[in-house]
Motif scaffolding. Structure first.
Motif, PDB file in Angstrom:
ATOM      1  N   THR A  84      50.408  46.733  48.273  1.00 21.39           N
ATOM      2  CA  THR A  84      51.161  46.424  47.062  1.00 21.39           C
ATOM      3  C   THR A  84      52.639  46.188  47.355  1.00 21.39           C
ATOM      4  O   THR A  84      53.222  45.226  46.851  1.00 21.39           O
ATOM      5  CB  THR A  84      51.014  47.568  46.038  1.00 21.39           C
ATOM      6  N   THR A 109      46.749  46.213  39.445  1.00 20.37           N
ATOM      7  CA  THR A 109      48.030  45.518  39.301  1.00 20.37           C
ATOM      8  C   THR A 109      48.067  44.255  40.149  1.00 20.37           C
ATOM      9  O   THR A 109      48.499  43.194  39.686  1.00 20.37           O
ATOM     10  CB  THR A 109      49.188  46.460  39.699  1.00 20.37           C
ATOM     11  N   VAL A 110      47.597  44.345  41.379  1.00 18.84           N
ATOM     12  CA  VAL A 110      47.582  43.176  42.268  1.00 18.84           C
ATOM     13  C   VAL A 110      46.613  42.122  41.739  1.00 18.84           C
ATOM     14  O   VAL A 110      46.919  40.917  41.763  1.00 18.84           O
ATOM     15  CB  VAL A 110      47.246  43.592  43.715  1.00 18.84           C
ATOM     16  N   LEU A 129      46.840  50.507  41.404  1.00 25.20           N
ATOM     17  CA  LEU A 129      47.613  49.526  42.167  1.00 25.20           C
ATOM     18  C   LEU A 129      46.766  48.303  42.498  1.00 25.20           C
ATOM     19  O   LEU A 129      47.265  47.172  42.501  1.00 25.20           O
ATOM     20  CB  LEU A 129      48.181  50.154  43.442  1.00 25.20           C
TER      21      LEU A 129
END
Length: 101
Positions: A78, A26-27, A23
């Protein structure tokens, strides 16, 4: 707690992360795609990482990473970042920190 708050306000966009967190990755990619280079603090590689993790949890976060601060203010994790992005609210917050192309 003092170290976390100091690091969170040292740069415009700050991401507390763990190097193995998908995660967090992803950010990071989202910010990259939006032209923003956040200051990333990999708490799993910091000698004071455990204390930083506890401090992030004391801020009311369910998970310590990824934790995003913009302009020294806690944005969230997130879910908050993605929700804000989908509603159109993230880019205006990031505009002062976007690289010029």
């Amino acid at each position: 707690m003092d170290k976390v708050m100091r690091l969170a306000s040292d740069s415009g966009v700050v991401l507390f992360s763990k190097s193995s967190c998908c995660l967090c990755f992803t950010v990071k990619i989202l910010f990259q795609d939006l032209g923003v280079t956040p200051t990333v603090h990999e708490i799993d590689q910091d000698p004071e990482g455990r204390e930083m993790e506890r401090a992030l949890m004391r801020l009311g976060c369910n998970t310590p990473v990824p934790m995003i601060f913009i302009g020294g203010k806690l944005l969230g994790s997130t879910n908050e970042v993605m929700s804000l992005h989908l509603s159109g609210g993230l880019i205006p917050l990031l505009r002062p920190y976007q690289a010029l192309y």
